[in-house]
Write a protein that holds these residues in place. Structure first.
Motif, PDB file in Angstrom:
ATOM      1  N   ARG A  79     -12.016   5.596  -1.320  1.00  0.00           N
ATOM      2  CA  ARG A  79     -10.734   4.947  -0.999  1.00  0.00           C
ATOM      3  C   ARG A  79     -10.858   4.124   0.283  1.00  0.00           C
ATOM      4  O   ARG A  79     -10.287   3.037   0.387  1.00  0.00           O
ATOM      5  CB  ARG A  79      -9.623   5.998  -0.871  1.00  0.00           C
ATOM      6  CG  ARG A  79      -8.272   5.405  -0.584  1.00  0.00           C
ATOM      7  CD  ARG A  79      -7.791   4.516  -1.717  1.00  0.00           C
ATOM      8  NE  ARG A  79      -6.484   3.957  -1.404  1.00  0.00           N
ATOM      9  CZ  ARG A  79      -6.104   2.739  -1.709  1.00  0.00           C
ATOM     10  NH1 ARG A  79      -6.893   1.948  -2.398  1.00  0.00           N
ATOM     11  NH2 ARG A  79      -4.916   2.300  -1.370  1.00  0.00           N
ATOM     12  N   GLN A 139       0.808  -1.209   0.000  1.00  0.00           N
ATOM     13  CA  GLN A 139       0.000   0.000   0.000  1.00  0.00           C
ATOM     14  C   GLN A 139       0.851   1.273   0.000  1.00  0.00           C
ATOM     15  O   GLN A 139       0.325   2.376   0.029  1.00  0.00           O
ATOM     16  CB  GLN A 139      -0.940   0.019   1.211  1.00  0.00           C
ATOM     17  CG  GLN A 139      -1.898  -1.148   1.244  1.00  0.00           C
ATOM     18  CD  GLN A 139      -2.750  -1.229   0.002  1.00  0.00           C
ATOM     19  OE1 GLN A 139      -3.336  -0.243  -0.419  1.00  0.00           O
ATOM     20  NE2 GLN A 139      -2.814  -2.390  -0.603  1.00  0.00           N
ATOM     21  N   ALA A 176      -3.497  -1.257   5.584  1.00  0.00           N
ATOM     22  CA  ALA A 176      -4.815  -0.696   5.284  1.00  0.00           C
ATOM     23  C   ALA A 176      -5.382   0.018   6.511  1.00  0.00           C
ATOM     24  O   ALA A 176      -5.951   1.108   6.392  1.00  0.00           O
ATOM     25  CB  ALA A 176      -5.765  -1.793   4.821  1.00  0.00           C
ATOM     26  N   LEU A 218     -10.001   0.148   0.688  1.00  0.00           N
ATOM     27  CA  LEU A 218      -9.080  -0.384   1.695  1.00  0.00           C
ATOM     28  C   LEU A 218      -9.768  -1.381   2.618  1.00  0.00           C
ATOM     29  O   LEU A 218      -9.172  -2.389   3.011  1.00  0.00           O
ATOM     30  CB  LEU A 218      -8.472   0.764   2.511  1.00  0.00           C
ATOM     31  CG  LEU A 218      -7.457   1.617   1.757  1.00  0.00           C
ATOM     32  CD1 LEU A 218      -7.175   2.909   2.521  1.00  0.00           C
ATOM     33  CD2 LEU A 218      -6.175   0.844   1.514  1.00  0.00           C
ATOM     34  N   LYS A 239      -8.538  -5.237   3.111  1.00  0.00           N
ATOM     35  CA  LYS A 239      -8.132  -5.830   4.387  1.00  0.00           C
ATOM     36  C   LYS A 239      -9.061  -6.960   4.834  1.00  0.00           C
ATOM     37  O   LYS A 239      -8.668  -7.783   5.640  1.00  0.00           O
ATOM     38  CB  LYS A 239      -8.001  -4.767   5.470  1.00  0.00           C
ATOM     39  CG  LYS A 239      -9.294  -4.270   6.044  1.00  0.00           C
ATOM     40  CD  LYS A 239      -9.062  -3.250   7.132  1.00  0.00           C
ATOM     41  CE  LYS A 239      -9.945  -3.559   8.300  1.00  0.00           C
ATOM     42  NZ  LYS A 239      -9.589  -2.917   9.495  1.00  0.00           N
TER      43      LYS A 239
END
Length: 188
Positions: free
Chosen positions: A136, A30, A157, A140, A144
């Motif tokens: 976003r 990430q 994340a 994420l 995760k």
């Protein structure tokens, strides 16, 4: 700052710049992408500074590649860096806040001949930015919670989600205070 730029895949074992980048990408999926050029520039600087050394070359059936290894001094520097407390940033550079203030400033200036009459809208910008942050955050969260997500991915994340959530809360507070901020900015 990470003195090796990416850490070694196997400390003490020589490796190529390509291997360092692959390991960085695998361990920090990430993170901001690391360019190959950045890896090799950093390796050259580390060699120059005595923190890494060239340990030969190999071709492994392809083009010749340089092997690098950490020196004793490089290992000590990496240990020192890893133990060093990262200071909280003394100044917060917030591009979102800068855009809100600039939008307010530009909106206060009379339109110039030839302009289409559109002006930035600070409130609209905050709404659009909040929507982008929320999207976003959904991405994420999906990342995760995906089956088989490893702990590094989950923790990375989580870190990003906490920061994005703080931004969203800040945007909500700022939107609620936009009239006061506009008056303050225009009075200055």
């Amino acid at each position: 700052m990470d003195p090796l730029g990416a850490g070694e895949p196997d400390p003490g074992r020589p490796c190529h710049g390509y291997d360092l980048k692959r390991q960085y990408d695998a361990r920090f999926p990430q993170a901001r992408p690391l360019a190959y050029g950045q890896v090799y520039t950093t390796l050259q600087r580390l060699v120059r500074d005595g923190l890494a050394a060239v340990d030969g070359t190999d071709s492994d059936g392809g083009p010749e590649r340089t092997l690098y290894r950490s020196t004793g001094e490089g290992s000590r520097e990496l240990d020192r860096w890893a133990e060093e407390i990262t200071a909280p940033a003394p100044f917060v550079t917030n591009e979102i806040f800068a855009k809100v203030v600039v939008s307010i400033l530009v909106a206060a200036v009379p339109a110039q001949p030839g302009q289409d009459g559109r002006k930035p809208d600070a409130t609209a910008h905050l709404r659009a930015q909040r929507a982008a942050h929320m999207e976003r955050m959904r991405e994420l969260t999906a990342l995760k919670t995906a089956p088989g997500a490893d702990l590094s991915t989950v923790l990375s994340a989580d870190y990003a989600l906490v920061h994005l959530d703080a931004d969203v809360r800040w945007m909500t507070t700022t939107a609620a205070r936009i009239d006061t901020l506009t008056a303050e900015v225009n009075a200055a």
